[in-house]
Scaffold this motif. Sequence first.
Motif, PDB file in Angstrom:
ATOM      1  N   LEU A  69      53.170  73.845   8.256  1.00 20.24           N
ATOM      2  CA  LEU A  69      53.964  73.058   7.323  1.00 20.24           C
ATOM      3  C   LEU A  69      55.334  73.682   7.096  1.00 20.24           C
ATOM      4  CD1 LEU A  69      51.226  72.029   4.734  1.00 20.24           C
ATOM      5  CD2 LEU A  69      52.297  70.597   6.504  1.00 20.24           C
ATOM      6  N   GLY A  70      55.424  75.000   7.180  1.00 23.30           N
ATOM      7  CA  GLY A  70      56.698  75.690   7.008  1.00 23.30           C
ATOM      8  C   GLY A  70      57.721  75.342   8.076  1.00 23.30           C
ATOM      9  N   GLN A  71      57.272  74.729   9.167  1.00 23.81           N
ATOM     10  CA  GLN A  71      58.165  74.349  10.262  1.00 23.81           C
ATOM     11  C   GLN A  71      58.572  72.875  10.216  1.00 23.81           C
ATOM     12  OE1 GLN A  71      56.364  75.557  14.013  1.00 23.81           O
ATOM     13  NE2 GLN A  71      55.280  77.185  12.938  1.00 23.81           N
ATOM     14  N   ILE A  72      58.107  72.161   9.202  1.00 24.29           N
ATOM     15  CA  ILE A  72      58.316  70.714   9.149  1.00 24.29           C
ATOM     16  C   ILE A  72      59.366  70.358   8.108  1.00 24.29           C
ATOM     17  CG2 ILE A  72      57.218  68.513   8.545  1.00 24.29           C
ATOM     18  CD1 ILE A  72      54.645  69.634   9.775  1.00 24.29           C
ATOM     19  N   ALA A  73      60.229  69.425   8.476  1.00 26.16           N
ATOM     20  CA  ALA A  73      61.191  68.831   7.552  1.00 26.16           C
ATOM     21  C   ALA A  73      61.166  67.328   7.803  1.00 26.16           C
ATOM     22  CB  ALA A  73      62.581  69.392   7.775  1.00 26.16           C
ATOM     23  N   TRP A  74      61.182  66.564   6.742  1.00 23.77           N
ATOM     24  CA  TRP A  74      61.088  65.115   6.855  1.00 23.77           C
ATOM     25  C   TRP A  74      62.450  64.461   6.639  1.00 23.77           C
ATOM     26  CZ3 TRP A  74      56.392  63.589   8.432  1.00 23.77           C
ATOM     27  CH2 TRP A  74      55.279  64.354   8.108  1.00 23.77           C
ATOM     28  N   PRO A  75      62.689  63.312   7.278  1.00 24.40           N
ATOM     29  CA  PRO A  75      63.916  62.553   6.989  1.00 24.40           C
ATOM     30  C   PRO A  75      63.822  61.940   5.588  1.00 24.40           C
ATOM     31  CG  PRO A  75      62.512  61.315   8.493  1.00 24.40           C
ATOM     32  CD  PRO A  75      61.869  62.676   8.313  1.00 24.40           C
ATOM     33  N   ASP A  76      64.949  61.500   5.062  1.00 24.38           N
ATOM     34  CA  ASP A  76      64.991  60.940   3.711  1.00 24.38           C
ATOM     35  C   ASP A  76      64.102  59.709   3.533  1.00 24.38           C
ATOM     36  OD1 ASP A  76      66.734  62.916   2.939  1.00 24.38           O
ATOM     37  OD2 ASP A  76      68.530  61.676   3.190  1.00 24.38           O
ATOM     38  N   THR A  77      63.807  59.002   4.606  1.00 25.39           N
ATOM     39  CA  THR A  77      62.965  57.803   4.506  1.00 25.39           C
ATOM     40  C   THR A  77      61.511  58.145   4.192  1.00 25.39           C
ATOM     41  OG1 THR A  77      62.661  57.846   6.904  1.00 25.39           O
ATOM     42  CG2 THR A  77      64.394  56.379   6.027  1.00 25.39           C
ATOM     43  N   VAL A  78      61.133  59.408   4.359  1.00 24.54           N
ATOM     44  CA  VAL A  78      59.780  59.856   4.023  1.00 24.54           C
ATOM     45  C   VAL A  78      59.795  60.281   2.559  1.00 24.54           C
ATOM     46  CG1 VAL A  78      57.991  61.570   4.497  1.00 24.54           C
ATOM     47  CG2 VAL A  78      59.243  60.508   6.386  1.00 24.54           C
ATOM     48  N   LEU A  79      59.012  59.562   1.748  1.00 23.56           N
ATOM     49  CA  LEU A  79      58.978  59.813   0.302  1.00 23.56           C
ATOM     50  C   LEU A  79      57.955  60.869  -0.088  1.00 23.56           C
ATOM     51  CD1 LEU A  79      59.253  56.125  -0.947  1.00 23.56           C
ATOM     52  CD2 LEU A  79      61.082  57.775  -0.477  1.00 23.56           C
ATOM     53  N   GLY A  80      57.034  61.140   0.825  1.00 22.37           N
ATOM     54  CA  GLY A  80      55.994  62.126   0.562  1.00 22.37           C
ATOM     55  C   GLY A  80      55.224  62.407   1.832  1.00 22.37           C
ATOM     56  N   CYS A  81      54.234  63.257   1.704  1.00 22.46           N
ATOM     57  CA  CYS A  81      53.412  63.568   2.868  1.00 22.46           C
ATOM     58  C   CYS A  81      52.011  63.949   2.398  1.00 22.46           C
ATOM     59  CB  CYS A  81      54.031  64.677   3.709  1.00 22.46           C
ATOM     60  SG  CYS A  81      54.360  66.200   2.811  1.00 22.46           S
ATOM     61  N   ALA A  82      51.082  63.887   3.328  1.00 25.01           N
ATOM     62  CA  ALA A  82      49.692  64.236   3.035  1.00 25.01           C
ATOM     63  C   ALA A  82      49.114  64.959   4.233  1.00 25.01           C
ATOM     64  CB  ALA A  82      48.877  62.982   2.737  1.00 25.01           C
ATOM     65  N   ILE A  83      48.218  65.866   3.955  1.00 25.31           N
ATOM     66  CA  ILE A  83      47.514  66.555   5.025  1.00 25.31           C
ATOM     67  C   ILE A  83      46.022  66.525   4.702  1.00 25.31           C
ATOM     68  CG2 ILE A  83      47.704  68.879   4.023  1.00 25.31           C
ATOM     69  CD1 ILE A  83      48.235  69.732   7.095  1.00 25.31           C
ATOM     70  N   VAL A  84      45.231  66.401   5.737  1.00 25.44           N
ATOM     71  CA  VAL A  84      43.781  66.396   5.595  1.00 25.44           C
ATOM     72  C   VAL A  84      43.243  67.547   6.436  1.00 25.44           C
ATOM     73  CG1 VAL A  84      41.659  65.073   5.899  1.00 25.44           C
ATOM     74  CG2 VAL A  84      43.796  63.887   5.330  1.00 25.44           C
ATOM     75  N   VAL A  85      42.458  68.404   5.789  1.00 24.85           N
ATOM     76  CA  VAL A  85      41.863  69.547   6.477  1.00 24.85           C
ATOM     77  C   VAL A  85      40.396  69.642   6.096  1.00 24.85           C
ATOM     78  CG1 VAL A  85      44.005  70.875   6.640  1.00 24.85           C
ATOM     79  CG2 VAL A  85      42.546  71.157   4.652  1.00 24.85           C
ATOM     80  N   GLU A  86      39.614  70.176   7.000  1.00 21.47           N
ATOM     81  CA  GLU A  86      38.211  70.463   6.703  1.00 21.47           C
ATOM     82  C   GLU A  86      38.078  71.952   6.479  1.00 21.47           C
ATOM     83  OE1 GLU A  86      35.562  68.793   9.615  1.00 21.47           O
ATOM     84  OE2 GLU A  86      36.403  66.786   9.340  1.00 21.47           O
TER      85      GLU A  86
END
Length: 178
Positions: free
Chosen positions: A82-99
């Motif tokens: 996640l530390g390597q990810i940046a989203w464009p302004d059109t992305v209002l949020g994000c979610a991750i699913v892990v087991e």
Amino acid sequence: MTTASQPVTDPLSLAALDTERHVASAGWDQPPRLFALVSTADLVAREPQLAAGLTVSDQIDGALTAIEQEDLPTTDSIESLLGQIAWPDTVLGCAIVVERLVVPPDAERGLPRDRGAAMAALAEHPERRDVRLLAAATRDGRSICLLRQRDHDRDDRVATGSDIAPGLVAALRSTLTD
């Protein structure tokens, strides 16, 4: 932490529940899955053919649609990914699913130093629980976490809370800052 039983009307909660159910439909033993959360209204404005598939909850004010980010690199640390990810302004949020594998705190005492051996010992612990965790965060500071246990694998047994995985929520929030 509560179990989802009353009607949910918050756009982030609706998107999180919908995303968790989508992931759950594929069963257990999945790799981490990452989703961008975008405005449903903006998405439909750009892709009008999607309007035919909207549900009632997709039409509420502020509705969010989850778009899966495929081909995530394999990693031992979700936080470093996640530390390597940046989203464009059109992305209002994000979610991750892990087991994850959850054991009582005392199960971690006396584990082998070797990571593989320690993981094997934990996996065989009689009180271990397999869980699926969804954490979601938005640019405006909202967050939610959902937790499903393999032992209670039903949509009406998914626990919700804002403080289930604070470190994961913080890592998601860091992907949304400029």
